[in-house]
Scaffold this motif. Structure first.
Motif, PDB file in Angstrom:
ATOM      1  N   THR A 135       0.832  -1.206   0.000  1.00 23.54           N
ATOM      2  CA  THR A 135       0.000   0.000   0.000  1.00 23.54           C
ATOM      3  C   THR A 135       0.862   1.250   0.000  1.00 23.54           C
ATOM      4  O   THR A 135       0.615   2.209  -0.741  1.00 23.54           O
ATOM      5  N   SER A 139       1.584   4.347  -3.008  1.00 22.53           N
ATOM      6  CA  SER A 139       1.123   5.693  -2.691  1.00 22.53           C
ATOM      7  C   SER A 139       1.798   6.718  -3.597  1.00 22.53           C
ATOM      8  O   SER A 139       2.974   6.588  -3.951  1.00 22.53           O
ATOM      9  N   ASP A 144       5.250   8.304   2.276  1.00 25.41           N
ATOM     10  CA  ASP A 144       4.528   7.191   2.878  1.00 25.41           C
ATOM     11  C   ASP A 144       5.377   5.925   2.895  1.00 25.41           C
ATOM     12  O   ASP A 144       5.489   5.236   3.919  1.00 25.41           O
ATOM     13  N   ARG A 229      -1.231   9.552   8.830  1.00 30.50           N
ATOM     14  CA  ARG A 229      -1.007   8.972   7.504  1.00 30.50           C
ATOM     15  C   ARG A 229      -1.259   7.465   7.525  1.00 30.50           C
ATOM     16  O   ARG A 229      -1.920   6.917   6.651  1.00 30.50           O
ATOM     17  N   TRP A 233      -4.939   4.653   5.829  1.00 33.12           N
ATOM     18  CA  TRP A 233      -4.811   3.660   4.769  1.00 33.12           C
ATOM     19  C   TRP A 233      -5.779   2.509   4.988  1.00 33.12           C
ATOM     20  O   TRP A 233      -6.227   2.256   6.111  1.00 33.12           O
TER      21      TRP A 233
END
Length: 253
Positions: A135, A139, A144, A229, A233
């Protein structure tokens, strides 16, 4: 303190000067990252007092108890966070008594929340962490991916990752390293595996100075921004709770 800005006239009231002096005397007992975190927790309390139109130096025990309930019921912090922030308030008022600013501490006899001896939060499994890595790699924000590998692969604490700067990157004996400032002012050189080095290079881009990790505004990413952050997700399949994403990687302190 930022929670009590000076009036437009530029004349600072005496009670505000006393408060600033008391806060400075309290924070002067700490150094490094401990001071930064303690100051952050103290600002939360002083800002709450401002919102309540309450002079912190005129607070009573019931006011401190209201602050604790606000942390629990409104902000919904975990007991460990509430206990830590209450400890800062207790310490602040203790210094006020020592310095003869107050006759007694309004934080005396305020009951602390019960903190479990063991954390009930489960970390990520191997497949779950792979999903998190994927993931982050996909990004559009290169910070990230760098954040996840610094925490999950390099094993840094949240404040260590966020406090890392480009100037801390170097080379020792042919290996790329990162100079990390840990607890107690200790500095160690951490070797960078190729995957971590590549993720850092993406986040740094062509910059030659400043922080490695940046927030969406271009400034240094702090631990709160990092946690936000991670928590936004998608949840990895099979994880016990959404919060385990940030707990596994972000809240080591």
């Amino acid at each position: 303190m930022a929670a009590f800005p000076a009036p437009a006239s530029g004349v600072v009231p005496t009670d505000q000067l006393v408060l600033c002096a008391a806060a400075s005397a309290f924070l002067g007992r700490y150094r490094g990252r401990t001071r930064v975190h303690t100051e952050s927790d103290l600002r939360v309390f002083l800002r709450w007092c401002t919102d309540q139109d309450l002079d912190p130096l005129a607070a009573a025990r019931v006011d401190v108890e209201r602050y604790v309930r606000w942390l629990q019921d409104v902000r919904r912090y975990q007991p460990s966070t509430v206990s830590r922030r209450l400890s800062v308030v207790v310490g602040f008022y203790r210094v006020c008594v020592i310095d003869a600013i107050l006759d007694h501490s309004p934080a005396d006899y305020v009951r602390r929340p019960t903190v479990p001896a063991e954390s009930p939060t489960l970390g990520l499994g191997h497949l779950q962490f792979e999903a998190l890595i994927t993931t982050a790699r996909l990004s559009t924000n290169p910070n990230d991916f760098a954040l996840v590998v610094l925490l999950g692969l390099l094993g840094l604490r949240i404040f260590e990752a966020c406090g890392a700067s480009i100037a801390d990157l170097g080379e020792e004996h042919g290996h790329r390293v990162l100079r990390v400032g840990g607890k107690g002012g200790k500095v160690v050189l951490v070797p960078l595996p190729p995957a971590v080095a590549r993720s850092i290079d993406r986040a740094v881009d062509d910059r030659t100075s400043g922080p490695i990790l940046r927030n969406t505004l271009g400034g240094r990413m702090d631990r709160h921004a990092a946690t936000r952050r991670l928590s936004t997700w998608p949840k990895p399949q099979g994880s016990g709770c959404r919060g385990c994403i940030r707990t596994c990687c972000a809240t080591r302190s």
